[in-house]
Design a protein around this motif. Structure first.
Motif, short mmCIF file in Angstrom:
data_model
loop_
_atom_site.label_atom_id
_atom_site.label_comp_id
_atom_site.label_asym_id
_atom_site.label_seq_id
_atom_site.Cartn_x
_atom_site.Cartn_y
_atom_site.Cartn_z
N ALA A 81 14.01 2.36 19.35
CA ALA A 81 13.92 0.99 18.85
C ALA A 81 12.46 0.59 18.61
O ALA A 81 12.14 -0.08 17.62
N ALA A 82 11.57 1.04 19.49
CA ALA A 82 10.16 0.72 19.34
C ALA A 82 9.59 1.41 18.09
O ALA A 82 8.82 0.80 17.33
N LYS A 83 9.96 2.68 17.86
CA LYS A 83 9.48 3.38 16.67
C LYS A 83 9.99 2.72 15.40
O LYS A 83 9.25 2.59 14.41
N HIS A 84 11.25 2.32 15.41
CA HIS A 84 11.83 1.68 14.23
C HIS A 84 11.11 0.37 13.91
O HIS A 84 10.79 0.08 12.75
N SER A 85 10.85 -0.41 14.94
CA SER A 85 10.14 -1.68 14.73
C SER A 85 8.73 -1.46 14.24
O SER A 85 8.22 -2.20 13.39
N SER A 86 8.08 -0.40 14.76
CA SER A 86 6.72 -0.10 14.33
C SER A 86 6.69 0.29 12.85
O SER A 86 5.82 -0.16 12.09
N ARG A 87 7.66 1.12 12.44
CA ARG A 87 7.72 1.51 11.03
C ARG A 87 8.01 0.32 10.13
O ARG A 87 7.45 0.19 9.04
N LYS A 88 8.88 -0.56 10.60
CA LYS A 88 9.25 -1.73 9.81
C LYS A 88 8.05 -2.65 9.61
O LYS A 88 7.81 -3.16 8.51
N ARG A 89 7.29 -2.84 10.66
CA ARG A 89 6.11 -3.69 10.55
C ARG A 89 5.05 -3.06 9.66
O ARG A 89 4.40 -3.73 8.86
N ALA A 90 4.86 -1.72 9.81
CA ALA A 90 3.87 -1.04 8.99
C ALA A 90 4.26 -1.08 7.51
O ALA A 90 3.41 -1.26 6.64
N SER A 91 5.56 -0.92 7.24
CA SER A 91 6.02 -0.97 5.85
C SER A 91 5.80 -2.35 5.25
O SER A 91 5.37 -2.48 4.09
N LYS A 92 6.07 -3.38 6.01
CA LYS A 92 5.87 -4.74 5.52
C LYS A 92 4.38 -5.00 5.27
O LYS A 92 4.01 -5.61 4.26
N HIS A 93 3.55 -4.49 6.18
CA HIS A 93 2.11 -4.66 6.00
C HIS A 93 1.63 -3.93 4.74
O HIS A 93 0.85 -4.47 3.95
N ASN A 94 2.11 -2.68 4.54
CA ASN A 94 1.65 -1.90 3.40
C ASN A 94 2.07 -2.53 2.08
O ASN A 94 1.33 -2.50 1.10
N SER A 95 3.28 -3.09 2.05
CA SER A 95 3.75 -3.71 0.81
C SER A 95 2.91 -4.93 0.45
O SER A 95 2.77 -5.26 -0.73
N LEU A 96 2.33 -5.58 1.46
CA LEU A 96 1.47 -6.73 1.20
C LEU A 96 0.03 -6.31 0.92
O LEU A 96 -0.66 -6.92 0.11
N ALA A 97 -0.40 -5.23 1.58
CA ALA A 97 -1.79 -4.80 1.45
C ALA A 97 -2.02 -3.97 0.19
O ALA A 97 -3.12 -3.98 -0.38
N TRP A 98 -0.99 -3.23 -0.28
CA TRP A 98 -1.17 -2.38 -1.46
C TRP A 98 -1.35 -3.25 -2.69
O TRP A 98 -0.52 -4.10 -2.99
N PRO A 99 -2.42 -3.07 -3.45
CA PRO A 99 -2.75 -4.02 -4.52
C PRO A 99 -1.91 -3.86 -5.79
O PRO A 99 -1.85 -4.78 -6.59
N LEU A 100 -1.27 -2.70 -5.98
CA LEU A 100 -0.56 -2.45 -7.23
C LEU A 100 0.92 -2.80 -7.12
O LEU A 100 1.53 -2.55 -6.07
N PRO A 101 1.51 -3.33 -8.17
CA PRO A 101 2.95 -3.55 -8.18
C PRO A 101 3.68 -2.20 -8.26
O PRO A 101 3.08 -1.18 -8.61
N PRO A 102 4.98 -2.17 -7.97
CA PRO A 102 5.71 -0.90 -7.96
C PRO A 102 5.63 -0.13 -9.27
O PRO A 102 5.50 1.10 -9.26
N ASP A 103 5.70 -0.80 -10.42
CA ASP A 103 5.70 -0.07 -11.69
C ASP A 103 4.37 0.64 -11.94
O ASP A 103 4.34 1.79 -12.42
N LEU A 104 3.26 0.00 -11.57
CA LEU A 104 1.96 0.66 -11.71
C LEU A 104 1.78 1.77 -10.69
O LEU A 104 1.12 2.78 -10.96
N THR A 105 2.35 1.58 -9.50
CA THR A 105 2.29 2.63 -8.48
C THR A 105 3.01 3.87 -8.96
O THR A 105 2.52 5.00 -8.80
N VAL A 106 4.17 3.69 -9.56
CA VAL A 106 4.92 4.82 -10.12
C VAL A 106 4.10 5.50 -11.21
O VAL A 106 4.06 6.74 -11.31
#
Length: 520
Positions: A81-106
């Motif tokens: 449960a702790a690992k899952h929560s850590s991944r979820k928080r990191a994913s949310k952070h990365n989606s906000l911190a990554w400057p490019l939208p999904p189409d440009l990332t692709v």
């Protein structure tokens, strides 16, 4: 009226959330978990002592065992449960911190090589999701220095690409890939090692091939024909290197699924020249570049004149032709060079039957007039006189577009009357005049010093191999045989030709437990 004021028991109202036993139970779990996690401030010795006291209070051994199992299970559940929560928080952070939208990332990911794309996919869930877009797999390069890509990896990659697949490179390429104009061998036969195959005799390589194999099998190209042949339908480039388990049937099946193929490169596959060219002429009418290097240098004499004519008639767009390490007789080579009207690049390196007679009357209006690159390096039967005639034709104005000519031979050129007599001094060749008349031309004419050619023959004179690799420390292994070219210009004896004549943003690392990562 009273009946309307009383609700039947079957239609009783649902209890409010504050009265829901399930929610109350969850609240209790939250409170217990919060209290339990507060124990992390206590030293581990205290927790050990508490567990020991609880175990001692158990009346039976089975109760103690059950208690330990529950403790282990609870610890495992809490860790997951702790690992899952850590991944979820990191994913949310990365989606906000990554400057490019999904189409440009692709779009960015589509520019990466295949291995870098897999590394990016393993970084975080955001990248993993973007890296699964079919556009990212338009150009697949799964070549490696040693065998480590298996059929499952190939199938997964091709499946992800689907109809977007345009280029596929697969197999083992030892060391730096040779350029298309080089005579460096790219054949790989020794597993998990990089070997200069030019220093191995054919007998050595043949004995090793039974023991050495790649993890790729004959079924590695089957996904090209999957899903109704969709992945291979729009494939433009197919390069295959040293897939030892590939057979003729599997290769032909793959080519039949690639009608749009423009660029085909085959190196070190145990497949026959004639059958391969038949499959190309039948299925790949749009092909523009064909590069085929034999895995059995000097032993494949399967090409027939009808096959050459079919290839010329069915593949009129061919501009680049490389057939290296085969027994190619002059009459067949002439059909190919003269027949392809758009041909600009020719490489017949290490072909053991070419004397050079096919070059006569080429370079004018009869074919070959568009040639820009001509490579005849290390053709064992290439005659000095035919090379001299070629250079004279260039001086008189033929081959107007020729900018690269390689007539080097590590064994020297063959004399006119007897190819056993080697010519090392290019004195009769008008090399200086060519360079003066064509200063922009790259002319390679490298020959060994006289006496470096050691005439040592194998005891089995009637075998396919009549001259072993001891000829020179740099000689690629292969066979030399007494032959007569099909054209009237060759005086060798016994041709064996049966066809006739003529970084500002912080990206948190996420665990790869939930990432489909293909380690290449």
């Amino acid at each position: 009226m009273d009946t309307l004021l009383h609700t039947p028991s079957s239609m009783a109202k649902r209890p409010c959330p504050s009265q829901n036993p399930r929610i109350l139970n969850l609240n209790h779990v939250d409170h217990v978990l919060q209290t339990f996690l507060g124990l992390s401030e206590f030293p581990s010795v205290s927790i050990d002592l508490s567990l020991e006291r609880l175990l001692e209070s158990m009346p039976t051994d089975s109760d103690q065992t059950l208690f330990i199992d529950r403790a282990l299970k609870m610890g495992s559940m809490l860790l997951d449960a702790a690992k899952h929560s850590s991944r979820k928080r990191a994913s949310k952070h990365n989606s906000l911190a990554w400057p490019l939208p999904p189409d440009l990332t692709v779009k960015v990911f589509s520019m990466l090589d295949t291995q870098s794309l897999c590394y990016a996919a393993a970084t975080c869930s955001l990248f993993n999701k973007c890296a699964k877009d079919p556009v990212c797999y338009e150009n697949l390069d799964l070549t490696t220095l040693v065998p480590k890509v298996n059929n499952a990896v190939v199938s997964t990659m091709i499946h992800r690409a689907g109809k977007a697949l345009r280029s596929l490179k697969l197999g083992v390429v030892p060391g730096a890939t040779a350029s298309s104009g080089s005579c460096q061998s790219m054949v790989y036969t020794i597993r998990n090692s990089i070997v200069d195959v030019s220093k191995l005799s054919w007998n050595d390589k043949r004995s090793r091939q039974g023991r050495e194999s790649s993890v790729l099998t004959r079924a590695c190209l089957n996904p090209l024909g999957g899903e109704g042949g969709a992945p291979g339908t729009l494939l433009r480039k197919l390069h295959l290197y040293n897939i030892e388990r590939m057979d003729m049937t599997s290769l032909c099946a793959a080519l039949s699924s690639c009608p749009s193929l423009l660029d085909l490169e085959i190196v070190g596959l145990h497949v026959e020249l004639r059958q391969t060219l038949l499959s190309v002429s039948t299925n790949c009418h749009l092909i523009e570049r064909l590069f085929f290097e034999s895995s059995k240098t000097g032993r494949d004499d399967s090409l027939k004149i009808p096959t050459c004519k079919d290839l010329v008639n069915n593949c009129p767009h061919l501009t680049s032709l490389s057939l290296r390490g085969f027994k190619l007789h002059d009459c067949k080579v002439r059909i190919l060079v003269k027949g392809f009207r758009k041909l600009k690049y020719v490489d017949f390196s290490t072909s053991y039957s070419i004397s050079g007679g096919f070059l006569r009357n080429l370079g004018g209006s009869n074919g070959g007039n568009l040639l820009e690159v001509l490579i005849l390096r290390d053709c064992m039967h290439l005659k000095e006189m035919e090379v001299a005639r070629l250079l004279t034709a260039i001086l008189t104005g033929d081959f107007k577009f020729l900018v690269h000519l390689d007539i080097s031979n590590r064994e020297g050129l063959a004399s006119e009357g007897d190819w056993y007599h080697r010519c090392y001094n290019p004195g009769i060749l008008p090399l200086k005049q060519i360079l003066e008349a064509r200063p922009s031309m790259c002319l390679l004419a490298e020959y060994p010093s006289e006496g470096s050619y050691i005439e040592t023959f194998d005891a089995e004179i009637n075998s396919d191999i009549s001259l072993p690799s001891q000829l020179s420390s740099h000689t690629s292994d292969g066979s030399i045989f007494m032959s007569t070219s099909e054209s009237s210009y060759n005086s060798d004896q016994g041709s064996g030709n049966e066809d006739g004549q003529d970084a500002n943003y912080v990206i948190y690392e996420e665990s790869s437990d939930e990432i489909d990562f293909l380690a290449l």
